[in-house]
Design a protein around this motif. Structure first.
Motif, PDB file in Angstrom:
ATOM      1  N   GLU A 150       0.830  -1.211   0.000  1.00 36.89           N
ATOM      2  CA  GLU A 150       0.000   0.000   0.000  1.00 36.89           C
ATOM      3  C   GLU A 150       0.863   1.259   0.000  1.00 36.89           C
ATOM      4  O   GLU A 150       0.491   2.256  -0.613  1.00 36.89           O
ATOM      5  N   VAL A 151       1.999   1.212   0.705  1.00 39.28           N
ATOM      6  CA  VAL A 151       2.905   2.370   0.675  1.00 39.28           C
ATOM      7  C   VAL A 151       3.354   2.613  -0.764  1.00 39.28           C
ATOM      8  O   VAL A 151       3.358   3.757  -1.245  1.00 39.28           O
ATOM      9  N   THR A 152       3.709   1.543  -1.447  1.00 43.98           N
ATOM     10  CA  THR A 152       4.122   1.677  -2.851  1.00 43.98           C
ATOM     11  C   THR A 152       2.991   2.286  -3.669  1.00 43.98           C
ATOM     12  O   THR A 152       3.213   3.163  -4.513  1.00 43.98           O
ATOM     13  N   HIS A 153       1.777   1.837  -3.388  1.00 47.40           N
ATOM     14  CA  HIS A 153       0.597   2.371  -4.085  1.00 47.40           C
ATOM     15  C   HIS A 153       0.447   3.873  -3.849  1.00 47.40           C
ATOM     16  O   HIS A 153       0.207   4.638  -4.778  1.00 47.40           O
ATOM     17  N   VAL A 154       0.609   4.286  -2.599  1.00 47.65           N
ATOM     18  CA  VAL A 154       0.461   5.710  -2.280  1.00 47.65           C
ATOM     19  C   VAL A 154       1.584   6.516  -2.929  1.00 47.65           C
ATOM     20  O   VAL A 154       1.358   7.610  -3.460  1.00 47.65           O
ATOM     21  N   LEU A 155       2.787   5.965  -2.912  1.00 53.58           N
ATOM     22  CA  LEU A 155       3.896   6.665  -3.566  1.00 53.58           C
ATOM     23  C   LEU A 155       3.594   6.858  -5.054  1.00 53.58           C
ATOM     24  O   LEU A 155       3.779   7.937  -5.610  1.00 53.58           O
ATOM     25  N   ALA A 156       3.092   5.816  -5.694  1.00 53.17           N
ATOM     26  CA  ALA A 156       2.886   5.849  -7.142  1.00 53.17           C
ATOM     27  C   ALA A 156       1.674   6.674  -7.553  1.00 53.17           C
ATOM     28  O   ALA A 156       1.658   7.246  -8.647  1.00 53.17           O
ATOM     29  N   THR A 157       0.668   6.724  -6.685  1.00 46.49           N
ATOM     30  CA  THR A 157      -0.614   7.317  -7.115  1.00 46.49           C
ATOM     31  C   THR A 157      -1.035   8.533  -6.286  1.00 46.49           C
ATOM     32  O   THR A 157      -1.981   9.224  -6.663  1.00 46.49           O
ATOM     33  N   GLY A 158      -0.395   8.775  -5.170  1.00 50.39           N
ATOM     34  CA  GLY A 158      -0.805   9.879  -4.293  1.00 50.39           C
ATOM     35  C   GLY A 158      -2.118   9.601  -3.583  1.00 50.39           C
ATOM     36  O   GLY A 158      -2.699  10.484  -2.952  1.00 50.39           O
ATOM     37  N   ALA A 159      -2.586   8.370  -3.689  1.00 54.12           N
ATOM     38  CA  ALA A 159      -3.903   8.031  -3.144  1.00 54.12           C
ATOM     39  C   ALA A 159      -3.866   6.653  -2.499  1.00 54.12           C
ATOM     40  O   ALA A 159      -2.970   5.845  -2.768  1.00 54.12           O
TER      41      ALA A 159
ATOM     42  N   ASP B 176      -2.910  -6.041  -9.893  1.00 54.36           N
ATOM     43  CA  ASP B 176      -2.209  -5.274  -8.875  1.00 54.36           C
ATOM     44  C   ASP B 176      -2.901  -3.912  -8.735  1.00 54.36           C
ATOM     45  O   ASP B 176      -3.354  -3.325  -9.712  1.00 54.36           O
ATOM     46  N   ASP B 177      -3.057  -3.463  -7.489  1.00 55.16           N
ATOM     47  CA  ASP B 177      -3.805  -2.229  -7.199  1.00 55.16           C
ATOM     48  C   ASP B 177      -3.287  -1.014  -7.962  1.00 55.16           C
ATOM     49  O   ASP B 177      -4.066  -0.182  -8.412  1.00 55.16           O
ATOM     50  N   ILE B 178      -1.965  -0.905  -8.075  1.00 57.52           N
ATOM     51  CA  ILE B 178      -1.397   0.314  -8.650  1.00 57.52           C
ATOM     52  C   ILE B 178      -1.846   0.482 -10.102  1.00 57.52           C
ATOM     53  O   ILE B 178      -2.277   1.563 -10.513  1.00 57.52           O
ATOM     54  N   GLY B 179      -1.782  -0.595 -10.867  1.00 56.90           N
ATOM     55  CA  GLY B 179      -2.190  -0.535 -12.265  1.00 56.90           C
ATOM     56  C   GLY B 179      -3.640  -0.093 -12.395  1.00 56.90           C
ATOM     57  O   GLY B 179      -3.975   0.743 -13.249  1.00 56.90           O
ATOM     58  N   VAL B 180      -4.485  -0.630 -11.521  1.00 58.74           N
ATOM     59  CA  VAL B 180      -5.910  -0.284 -11.574  1.00 58.74           C
ATOM     60  C   VAL B 180      -6.106   1.197 -11.244  1.00 58.74           C
ATOM     61  O   VAL B 180      -6.821   1.920 -11.936  1.00 58.74           O
ATOM     62  N   THR B 181      -5.431   1.645 -10.170  1.00 60.68           N
ATOM     63  CA  THR B 181      -5.601   3.042  -9.741  1.00 60.68           C
ATOM     64  C   THR B 181      -5.063   4.019 -10.789  1.00 60.68           C
ATOM     65  O   THR B 181      -5.648   5.088 -11.000  1.00 60.68           O
TER      66      THR B 181
END
Lengths: 470, 204
Positions: A150-159, B176-181
């Motif tokens: 999730e941290v990676t997700h927030v870094l990549a998307t700001g969300a 993977d979540d990132i790709g979707v977002t």
């Protein structure tokens, strides 16, 4: 537009929804992404491997805290630094992220420096790869801990993607007795409710006894929310909150300050708003708390006796109690008072702020730590250490025989290699008494800073009220 | 991320409440290990004896449960820290699904980021499944079907569970979540632009 039924949580949540994803999930804008040397380094590494950039580097702040040595003579080199600290520093530089470096202004435990620097403000949505992120809720921020992916997700998307939690309110009423602190309030609550009661809930702490707490005490209260299973703990901002934030380095200034305050004043649960669950605690019933077992819910008042597993009707609980007693080397029906201890730790994101150190110093002033006890004070940040030294707290602790150390997470979790000796018994102001948490076979007794300080002096688990001047 | 559709194998019962992340993988271990090596330390204090040899009493060391992908456990499994290494360590042991009456919130989330399926069933059912597993001897397979959302015991009794539709979809497809977002990057950017006007103090 104003929703008359809204709780504090609802108001802050709603302000951050970018998109509803269905099924109760939302994509939420992140105002502050705090990253540290464990999950942060791994997440930034994963991001780099994916060839991605940080979406909002200006809203991302990095500080190593978990693996940093707190020893005065530390060289800050070796495998932990190579694996955790150095990559964080490098990634932060590559991605344009503010990095608070070891031994400089701003450095410290991430949950301590966020509020201290004015990065944490009311109504902000804050995430961090650490379960004690709920600490920031003490200022009315909506903050929770996330995993490395999730941290990676927030870094990549700001969300961040999050399922909307249910809402629980815990109302603390009554007047606190001498010797009782915010730490005792929350340990008492966890003892009453158990470690899973808050699972799936955002908790708001309310009531006169919470209003009476300082901002630092409110952070302690919110810090332990996860130990009741709740990812989020919050206290509505009030005048005290505004006074705390005002003038801090990263706090809003000038016209932005006025706009912010006007907005923050609305961040209260409306009088007619409803919660999915309500709990009530009269703090007059709370006495100094100590854990006796291996879960934060294994907690009693200092003048109570250790419970008997065979008296527990729930099988899981009975087994859990029995296993905990075997591990801690204690017996049902015993008193904790007088149990000999080997170590005392005053520190961690729960209890390492200036007021914690001031209160502990007040207890020990002019006395000596028992000769068989290794007692540590680990200030939460560089700036706290400087402030404490400016008022002579370091001298009080050192004269008493405490080890006055540099900031970091240290003995709370031992990830920097600082551990309780094998099998040792430690009174600790931290947040978890899990098996092996502070080192192999370490026996942790969670308590407040003043209880820990009193125990250090007598060399045994102590009722701090007996050492307080009338 | 690996797709999760269905699995069929023995299920190992570890019936304790509040199995915390420190028990799953101690901090001192996770710190220096690479993700692929985490499993070496999974349940370290339970799995090994003082001398470092396997503890024959620990369920995952019992020959009957060799190669299991399913763990059956007690309330509040995975409580404690946010460390995702807890999931990595269990994944590394070959586990693909945990069945429990409840989970630590952050751990539960972390499972879905790693192709692991946490299944919530009523405590009575979980206890029954554990009992069936203990009594049914070697090679009595349990089946988990994510599409149908059922756990089927060796005796053929099936129990329904629920997962949120989005999470199920992502697991089934290995998304993977990132790709979707990132398909919503325009929305994310326009949100920020508007928010800079609404709450300028966040961006000063």
């Amino acid at each position: 537009m104003p929703n008359k039924q809204a709780t504090l949580f609802d108001k802050v949540w709603n302000e951050h929804v970018i998109s509803n994803l269905g099924g109760g999930f939302s994509l939420l804008h992140v105002d502050r992404n705090f990253i540290h040397d464990l999950s942060g380094s791994r997440a930034l590494g994963a991001l780099s491997e994916q060839g991605r950039r940080v979406m909002h580097p200006d809203l991302t702040f990095a500080c190593p805290d978990h693996t940093v040595s707190t020893a005065a003579d530390a060289t800050h080199t070796g495998p932990r630094y190579e694996k955790c600290v150095d990559p964080l520093r490098q990634f932060a530089a590559d991605q344009g992220i503010t990095f608070f470096d070891i031994g400089t202004h701003g450095f410290g435990i991430i949950h301590v420096i966020g509020p201290e620097l004015g990065l944490t403000v009311p109504g902000a949505l804050i995430v961090c790869g650490d379960s004690h992120t709920s600490t920031h809720g003490g200022l009315g921020a909506l903050a929770w801990g996330i995993g490395a992916s999730e941290v990676t997700h927030v870094l990549a998307t700001g969300a961040v993607i999050q399922k909307r939690p249910k809402r629980m309110r815990v109302t603390f009423d009554g007047a606190m007795q001498p010797g009782v602190t915010a730490k005792d309030m929350i340990l008492f609550l966890i003892g009453q409710e158990g470690v899973a009661a808050g699972s799936g809930y955002a908790v708001e702490y309310a009531g006169p006894a919470v209003r009476a707490l300082s901002i630092e005490e409110r952070m302690t209260l919110c810090n332990l929310s996860i130990e009741m299973g709740a990812k989020v703990g919050m206290v509505a901002p009030d005048e005290k909150t505004m006074d705390y934030v005002k003038g801090r380095e990263y706090a809003p200034k000038g016209a932005n300050w006025d706009l912010a305050v006007a907005h923050w004043k609305g961040l209260q649960s409306d009088a007619d708003s409803t919660f999915d669950e309500e709990r009530f605690v009269n703090v007059a019933d709370v006495r100094p708390q100590f854990t006796w077992g291996t879960s934060p819910e294994h907690v009693i008042a200092i003048d109570e006796l250790i419970p008997d597993p065979s008296q527990q009707s729930d099988l899981e609980k009975r087994n859990g109690y029995a296993a905990a007693l075997e591990y801690t080397g204690l017996k049902a029906g015993q008193s904790l008072q007088g149990q000999k201890i080997d170590q005392v730790f005053i520190g961690s994101c729960t209890n390492s702020r200036l007021s914690d150190l001031q209160e502990a110093a007040g207890i020990i002033q002019g006395q000596k730590v028992a000769s068989h006890v290794d007692a540590w004070v680990v200030p939460g940040s560089y700036d706290i250490k400087v402030a404490a030294e400016a008022e002579g707290l370091d001298v009080i602790f050192k004269k008493a025989g405490f080890d006055w150390r540099n900031p970091g997470c240290s003995l709370c979790v031992g990830s920097n290699g600082e551990l309780v000796p094998e099998g040792g018994r430690c009174v600790s102001t931290s947040n978890r008494n899990f098996v092996g948490r502070q080192g192999k076979n370490s026996r942790t007794h969670l308590a407040s800073p003043i209880s820990a300080a009193a125990s250090a002096i007598l060399g045994e688990i102590t009722d701090v009220r007996k050492m307080m001047k009338a | 991320m690996d797709k999760f559709k269905s699995i069929s194998c023995v299920a190992a019962p570890l019936m304790r409440a509040n199995i915390d992340t420190d028990l799953i993988i101690p901090m001192q271990r996770y710190l220096l290990a690479d993700r692929k090596d985490m499993h070496e330390f999974a349940f370290e204090t339970l799995r090994f004896l003082e001398d470092g040899s396997d503890n024959p009493e620990f369920v995952l060391n019992k020959p009957a449960y060799e190669g299991t992908q399913i763990l059956i456990s007690g309330n509040n499994f995975g409580c404690g820290s946010s460390r995702e290494s807890a999931v990595w360590a269990l994944n590394g042991l070959g586990l693909k699904s945990i069945i429990a009456p409840s989970f630590g919130n952050i751990f539960y989330n972390n499972c879905f980021q790693n192709g692991m399926l946490p299944i919530v069933l009523d405590q009575e059912i979980v206890e029954k499944l554990a009992e069936i597993s203990e009594n049914s001897g070697n090679n009595a397979p349990f089946s988990i079907d994510l599409e149908a959302q059922t756990v089927t015991a060796p005796n053929g009794e099936a129990y329904s569970f629920e997962t949120e539709p989005q999470r199920r979809h992502q697991l089934l497809e290995g998304l993977d979540d990132i790709g979707v977002t990132l398909t919503k990057v325009v929305e994310i950017k326009s949100f920020r632009k508007a928010d800079e006007k609404n709450r300028p103090w966040i961006y000063n």
